[in-house]
Design a protein around this motif. Sequence first.
Motif, PDB file in Angstrom:
ATOM      1  N   GLU A   1      -6.494  25.430 -39.606  1.00 54.19           N
ATOM      2  CA  GLU A   1      -6.372  26.878 -39.444  1.00 54.19           C
ATOM      3  C   GLU A   1      -6.222  27.183 -37.956  1.00 54.19           C
ATOM      4  OE1 GLU A   1      -7.451  29.232 -42.291  1.00 54.19           O
ATOM      5  OE2 GLU A   1      -8.938  28.041 -43.320  1.00 54.19           O
TER       6      GLU A   1
ATOM      7  N   ALA B   1      -3.443  36.303 -39.186  1.00 51.14           N
ATOM      8  CA  ALA B   1      -4.067  35.162 -39.857  1.00 51.14           C
ATOM      9  C   ALA B   1      -5.490  35.543 -40.232  1.00 51.14           C
ATOM     10  CB  ALA B   1      -4.082  33.934 -38.946  1.00 51.14           C
ATOM     11  N   ASP B   2      -6.085  34.745 -41.126  1.00 51.53           N
ATOM     12  CA  ASP B   2      -7.483  34.967 -41.491  1.00 51.53           C
ATOM     13  C   ASP B   2      -8.115  33.634 -41.849  1.00 51.53           C
ATOM     14  OD1 ASP B   2      -7.842  34.738 -44.698  1.00 51.53           O
ATOM     15  OD2 ASP B   2      -5.862  35.547 -44.251  1.00 51.53           O
ATOM     16  N   ALA B   3      -9.455  33.583 -41.792  1.00 51.84           N
ATOM     17  CA  ALA B   3     -10.157  32.338 -42.097  1.00 51.84           C
ATOM     18  C   ALA B   3     -11.609  32.638 -42.463  1.00 51.84           C
ATOM     19  CB  ALA B   3     -10.111  31.382 -40.913  1.00 51.84           C
TER      20      ALA B   3
ATOM     21  N   TYR C   1     -10.281  37.468 -38.695  1.00 53.10           N
ATOM     22  CA  TYR C   1      -8.883  37.841 -38.921  1.00 53.10           C
ATOM     23  C   TYR C   1      -8.362  38.667 -37.751  1.00 53.10           C
ATOM     24  CZ  TYR C   1     -11.233  42.112 -40.537  1.00 53.10           C
ATOM     25  OH  TYR C   1     -12.047  43.214 -40.631  1.00 53.10           O
TER      26      TYR C   1
ATOM     27  N   ARG D   1      -9.643  21.980 -40.140  1.00 49.99           N
ATOM     28  CA  ARG D   1      -9.111  22.382 -41.449  1.00 49.99           C
ATOM     29  C   ARG D   1      -7.656  22.837 -41.384  1.00 49.99           C
ATOM     30  NH1 ARG D   1     -13.347  25.031 -45.284  1.00 49.99           N
ATOM     31  NH2 ARG D   1     -15.170  23.724 -44.941  1.00 49.99           N
TER      32      ARG D   1
ATOM     33  N   LEU E   1     -12.517  25.170 -37.905  1.00 54.73           N
ATOM     34  CA  LEU E   1     -11.243  25.718 -38.380  1.00 54.73           C
ATOM     35  C   LEU E   1     -10.073  24.844 -37.946  1.00 54.73           C
ATOM     36  CD1 LEU E   1     -11.705  29.559 -37.813  1.00 54.73           C
ATOM     37  CD2 LEU E   1     -11.891  28.287 -39.944  1.00 54.73           C
ATOM     38  N   SER E   2     -10.138  24.329 -36.723  1.00 49.13           N
ATOM     39  CA  SER E   2      -9.078  23.448 -36.231  1.00 49.13           C
ATOM     40  C   SER E   2      -8.965  22.207 -37.104  1.00 49.13           C
ATOM     41  CB  SER E   2      -9.359  23.062 -34.776  1.00 49.13           C
ATOM     42  OG  SER E   2      -8.373  22.193 -34.286  1.00 49.13           O
TER      43      SER E   2
ATOM     44  N   SER F   1      -8.275  29.503 -34.998  1.00 49.20           N
ATOM     45  CA  SER F   1      -8.998  28.589 -34.112  1.00 49.20           C
ATOM     46  C   SER F   1      -8.568  28.763 -32.654  1.00 49.20           C
ATOM     47  CB  SER F   1      -8.778  27.140 -34.547  1.00 49.20           C
ATOM     48  OG  SER F   1      -9.342  26.236 -33.623  1.00 49.20           O
TER      49      SER F   1
END
Length: 213
Positions: A196, A81-83, A105, A194, A191-192, A200
């Motif tokens: 993701e 995953a990435d953010a 990531y 959003r 992130l959570s 997160s």
Amino acid sequence: MYVPPHFDEQRKDVLHDLIDKNALGILITNGRSGLDANHIPFHLARNEGSHGVLHSHVARANPVWQDIADGDEALVVFRAADAYISPNWYPSKHEFHKQVPTWNYMVAHAYARATIRDDERYLRGVVARLTRTHEASEPTPWKMTDSSKEFIDTMMKAIVGIEFEITRLVGKSKLSQNREQRDIDTAGQKLSERGEGVVSDAMKIVSAAKTPA
């Protein structure tokens, strides 16, 4: 791949888990026709070889299996995953104003040697294992016997197997380990919010490791 010490992930079981959960890898080869990249699902046999063996198949029409030879080195990239991380999410930014945007990531790079496996027994085994793994969560899992023997026989003739013995595993988990704990917590919460969750949740583990015992 550039891996600073604080982002280095060397635990084989963690990297194997990443591969299992993100089975569609990017196969990068440098064969007779030059550099090539293919997106292929892999089945990881953890207990084969010193680092594991990746089993796969490609369409017979795909030239990659003829472009490389037995023993050729390949690289398979698996991405979890990435953010994107905004500096505005860091509490320390509002005090010191010395932060910049970044990207978090988690990836595993498997360096491996190829063996072309153009035989039906191998192919049926690969397809059966992939099917069992990825159909397991379905209410009624599909299996090869759901189709006619003639149809499956035709499909088997249209694919070629490639086995990759992993010679080296390189992992990178860039999860703000070089930040203050408050920065990790706040960015992870953003992130959570959003959606993701993968990054997160991983950042929560990093934060917990920084908490004094």
